[in-house]
Design a protein around this motif. Structure first.
Motif, PDB file in Angstrom:
ATOM      1  N   GLY A  49       0.986  -1.366   0.004  1.00  0.00           N
ATOM      2  CA  GLY A  49      -0.008   0.021   0.174  1.00  0.00           C
ATOM      3  C   GLY A  49       0.928   1.530  -0.042  1.00  0.00           C
ATOM      4  N   ALA A  50       0.614   2.043   1.297  1.00  0.00           N
ATOM      5  CA  ALA A  50       1.127   3.379   1.081  1.00  0.00           C
ATOM      6  C   ALA A  50       2.577   3.396   1.110  1.00  0.00           C
ATOM      7  CB  ALA A  50       0.571   4.021   2.478  1.00  0.00           C
ATOM      8  N   LEU A  51       3.618   2.516   1.705  1.00  0.00           N
ATOM      9  CA  LEU A  51       4.815   2.615   1.567  1.00  0.00           C
ATOM     10  C   LEU A  51       5.420   2.390   0.079  1.00  0.00           C
ATOM     11  CD1 LEU A  51       7.844   3.066   2.727  1.00  0.00           C
ATOM     12  CD2 LEU A  51       7.643   0.625   3.112  1.00  0.00           C
ATOM     13  N   ASN A  52       4.705   1.489  -0.592  1.00  0.00           N
ATOM     14  CA  ASN A  52       5.019   1.018  -1.899  1.00  0.00           C
ATOM     15  C   ASN A  52       4.796   2.112  -3.001  1.00  0.00           C
ATOM     16  OD1 ASN A  52       6.166  -0.950  -3.948  1.00  0.00           O
ATOM     17  ND2 ASN A  52       3.888  -1.183  -4.494  1.00  0.00           N
ATOM     18  N   ALA A  53       3.556   2.508  -2.907  1.00  0.00           N
ATOM     19  CA  ALA A  53       2.967   3.780  -3.722  1.00  0.00           C
ATOM     20  C   ALA A  53       3.694   5.053  -3.641  1.00  0.00           C
ATOM     21  CB  ALA A  53       1.396   4.001  -3.464  1.00  0.00           C
ATOM     22  N   ALA A  54       4.265   5.405  -2.377  1.00  0.00           N
ATOM     23  CA  ALA A  54       4.981   6.734  -2.190  1.00  0.00           C
ATOM     24  C   ALA A  54       6.432   6.277  -2.497  1.00  0.00           C
ATOM     25  CB  ALA A  54       4.563   7.155  -0.736  1.00  0.00           C
ATOM     26  N   GLY A  74       5.096  13.115   3.509  1.00  0.00           N
ATOM     27  CA  GLY A  74       3.728  13.779   3.110  1.00  0.00           C
ATOM     28  C   GLY A  74       2.855  12.778   2.304  1.00  0.00           C
ATOM     29  N   ARG A  75       3.398  11.998   1.329  1.00  0.00           N
ATOM     30  CA  ARG A  75       2.548  11.285   0.323  1.00  0.00           C
ATOM     31  C   ARG A  75       2.195  10.059   1.150  1.00  0.00           C
ATOM     32  NH1 ARG A  75       5.933  11.212  -5.385  1.00  0.00           N
ATOM     33  NH2 ARG A  75       5.685  13.277  -5.798  1.00  0.00           N
ATOM     34  N   MET A  76       2.945   9.340   2.036  1.00  0.00           N
ATOM     35  CA  MET A  76       2.462   8.183   2.642  1.00  0.00           C
ATOM     36  C   MET A  76       1.243   8.493   3.752  1.00  0.00           C
ATOM     37  SD  MET A  76       5.971   6.175   3.848  1.00  0.00           S
ATOM     38  CE  MET A  76       5.001   5.308   4.994  1.00  0.00           C
ATOM     39  N   ALA A  77       1.377   9.857   4.515  1.00  0.00           N
ATOM     40  CA  ALA A  77       0.544  10.072   5.478  1.00  0.00           C
ATOM     41  C   ALA A  77      -0.987  10.031   4.903  1.00  0.00           C
ATOM     42  CB  ALA A  77       0.781  11.371   6.024  1.00  0.00           C
ATOM     43  N   ILE A  78      -0.998  10.620   3.812  1.00  0.00           N
ATOM     44  CA  ILE A  78      -2.395  10.834   2.981  1.00  0.00           C
ATOM     45  C   ILE A  78      -2.678   9.713   2.231  1.00  0.00           C
ATOM     46  CG2 ILE A  78      -2.587  13.145   3.332  1.00  0.00           C
ATOM     47  CD1 ILE A  78      -1.781  13.481   0.360  1.00  0.00           C
ATOM     48  N   GLY A  79      -1.516   8.754   1.983  1.00  0.00           N
ATOM     49  CA  GLY A  79      -1.529   7.670   1.129  1.00  0.00           C
ATOM     50  C   GLY A  79      -2.065   6.537   1.703  1.00  0.00           C
ATOM     51  N   SER A 127      -4.654   4.008  -0.291  1.00  0.00           N
ATOM     52  CA  SER A 127      -3.862   2.469  -0.645  1.00  0.00           C
ATOM     53  C   SER A 127      -4.319   1.366   0.299  1.00  0.00           C
ATOM     54  CB  SER A 127      -2.596   2.790  -1.103  1.00  0.00           C
ATOM     55  OG  SER A 127      -1.944   2.830   0.189  1.00  0.00           O
ATOM     56  N   GLY A 128      -4.677   1.708   1.705  1.00  0.00           N
ATOM     57  CA  GLY A 128      -4.669   0.745   2.309  1.00  0.00           C
ATOM     58  C   GLY A 128      -6.123   0.443   2.794  1.00  0.00           C
ATOM     59  N   THR A 150      -1.656  11.162  -4.199  1.00  0.00           N
ATOM     60  CA  THR A 150      -2.124  10.256  -3.039  1.00  0.00           C
ATOM     61  C   THR A 150      -3.378  11.028  -2.479  1.00  0.00           C
ATOM     62  OG1 THR A 150      -0.407  11.264  -1.509  1.00  0.00           O
ATOM     63  CG2 THR A 150       0.052   9.178  -2.762  1.00  0.00           C
ATOM     64  N   ALA A 151      -3.628  12.225  -2.635  1.00  0.00           N
ATOM     65  CA  ALA A 151      -4.536  12.887  -1.897  1.00  0.00           C
ATOM     66  C   ALA A 151      -6.230  12.297  -2.373  1.00  0.00           C
ATOM     67  CB  ALA A 151      -4.591  14.360  -2.106  1.00  0.00           C
TER      68      ALA A 151
END
Length: 521
Positions: free
Chosen positions: A56-61, A229-234, A238-239, A378-379
């Protein structure tokens, strides 16, 4: 992309099959009751982190930033960025793990509100959760290193490492149970041990790739701030599937004892196609799509997105329909042994049908979300995710009483379907998704072939073959195998007849591939 899709999918399939063996052992030894419920709660939180970060977020960001740095600036800046990210991640997660261990009673009150805080389930869940919680540090670190390997297009190594989770989990049940005297506790220790092994194997793989990662003093560089920043909102965007499953588990603790277990085993079967197809599509699509978007090659980006949709749906559609039709023989054959009774299998099959209804949507969320992530957005997914999360929670409350253990799975399926519809609408409005006529035509013909397969399975299910497939005894394995083969054959014939695939082209491609492998270097 297809080669990466098949590589990741193949290793993920092996991992899922081994996971199925592990789950069969847990079902046989623990059944569907208070002990199983406690174990699944202890496993749910760190496992949610694994899926959220690993898929999810880690991979996506991280992957787009890492790939862009590697392409634009070279290997050394990319290595420095990956090392800084790993250091910050491990420091942050270690702090979370320490706090979680201290305040685990409070954590359990949140994720298992239905457990009596003086009861047996609560006491067991508290002990097991403290054993498994360190796994989240190890597996999230492994997920980051896996992202580095994916960014280097070494998909096979990263996917293969996750097989060790189930290998060690199976070994722990047999090796540690005589030492602990408790299958649940032995399996819990196996979870944490597997995190150590996976992290170590992936770090070794980066060294073999000539891309050694080192720990540095954690600091928030400019790129790290962008990543955070991208992970926080992602994380939610994504998850959202994992958060919805956590909501399902929380609601399940408010239902009669055993409900959490019934939903867990149903979800495990549903996760076989979801994990293989969804994870493979999302993992391999994002780097390729990012490269096309960065190069401002819109046509290639659209073609790649459409092809990923086709790859995912050609197997997801028949999987979903087959799970609905064959839910009871599948659950009886896979888990109807030992302490897991025939009644448990029948009830769990009801949950499986509810999950299977949303299977195509669960997979498409993973295929469509990279359309936003590759463009640095990611918003938008998080806004959609928040809306569907609230919808899922409301549906859970509405359905939990009338449908019991079927309510939470059905709520998740409906929420995932709404999620997909919103992703499609917004991507299309922004010009980031153009599903052409050829893709729509192929998907429609896949659907027709899948319906034909259902007709064949439904007819066979009304024969003695169908009745024998749910009766105790070894014959149900053979009966279920025959049903599966018949369904596969019917679907394959349908695809061929409708022009979706050409078996001669497939055979020729396989022969060419094998010839290349045999060719001397």
């Amino acid at each position: 992309m297809l080669r990466g899709f098949l590589t990741v999918g193949g290793w993920t399939m092996l991992s899922r099959v081994l996971g199925l063996v592990r789950d069969q052992l847990l079902a046989a030894f623990l059944g569907a009751g208070p002990v199983q419920d406690a174990y699944q709660i202890a496993f749910r939180l760190p496992n949610m982190f694994r899926r959220l970060f690993g898929e999810g977020a880690l991979n996506a960001a991280f992957v787009p930033l890492f790939s862009a740095t590697l392409t634009a600036e070279g290997e050394e800046p990319a290595r420095r960025f990956a090392s800084e990210t790993l250091s910050v991640l491990l420091a942050w997660l270690t702090l979370i793990a320490v706090v979680g261990e201290i305040f685990m009673p409070l954590v359990l009150r949140v994720i298992a509100p239905g457990f009596s805080h003086e009861g047996t389930r609560y006491a067991m869940a508290l002990t097991l959760s403290r054993i498994t919680f360190p796994y989240l540090v190890l597996i999230c670190g492994a997920a980051l290193v896996s992202g580095v390997l994916n960014g280097l297009h070494r998909f096979g190594v990263a996917a293969a490492a996750y097989v060790t989770f189930n290998v060690i989990g199976i070994a722990a049940i047999f090796v540690l149970t005589p030492l602990t005297g408790d299958v649940a506790e032995a399996s819990a220790w196996g979870i944490t041990a597997s995190g150590v092994v996976q992290f170590g194997l992936l770090l070794a793989a980066t060294r073999r790739a000539g891309f050694r990662l080192t720990l540095v003093p954690p600091h928030l560089s400019a790129r790290i701030r962008i990543l955070i920043g991208r992970m926080a909102i992602g994380c939610l965007g994504s998850g959202i599937t994992q958060i919805n499953l956590m909501v399902d588990t929380m609601i399940g603790t408010l239902l009669p004892p055993g409900s959490v277990s019934l939903m867990y085993f149903a979800d495990r079967v549903n996760q076989l196609p979801l994990g293989v197809l969804g994870a493979a599509a999302g993992t391999t699509l994002l780097p390729v799509l990012t490269r096309h978007v960065t190069a401002d090659d819109a046509d290639s980006a659209h073609a790649t997105q459409n092809r990923a949709i086709e790859y995912a749906l050609i197997l997801t559609l028949p999987s979903a329909l087959a799970l609905v039709v064959l839910a009871e023989p599948i659950m009886a054959t896979l888990f109807g042994h030992g302490a897991f009774t025939a009644r448990d299998a029948a009830l769990s099959a009801q949950s499986l049908r509810a999950y299977a209804v949303g299977l195509p949507a669960f997979v498409l969320v993973k295929v469509l979300s990279p359309g936003f992530f590759a463009r640095g957005d990611t918003a938008t997914p998080v806004r959609i995710g928040m809306a569907t999360l609230l919808l899922n929670f409301g549906l859970n409350l509405a359905l939990m009483r009338p449908l019991a253990h079927m309510g939470p799975p059905l709520a998740s399926s409906i929420a995932a379907t709404v999620n997909v519809l919103l992703l499609v609408v917004l991507l299309s409005r922004r010009g980031a998704l153009r599903v052409g006529g050829p893709t729509l035509s192929r998907v429609a013909r896949m659907g027709v072939a899948a319906v034909g397969m259902v007709a064949v399975l439904a007819a066979l299910d009304m024969t003695p073959l169908g009745r024998l497939s749910i009766q105790p005894g070894g014959q149900r394995i053979a009966c279920l195998g025959l049903l599966v083969v018949a369904g596969m054959a019917a679907y394959g014939v349908g695809l061929q007849a409708l022009g979706v695939i050409d078996h001669r082209a497939v055979v020729a491609a396989v022969r060419t591939r094998l010839a290349r492998r045999r060719r001397p270097a």
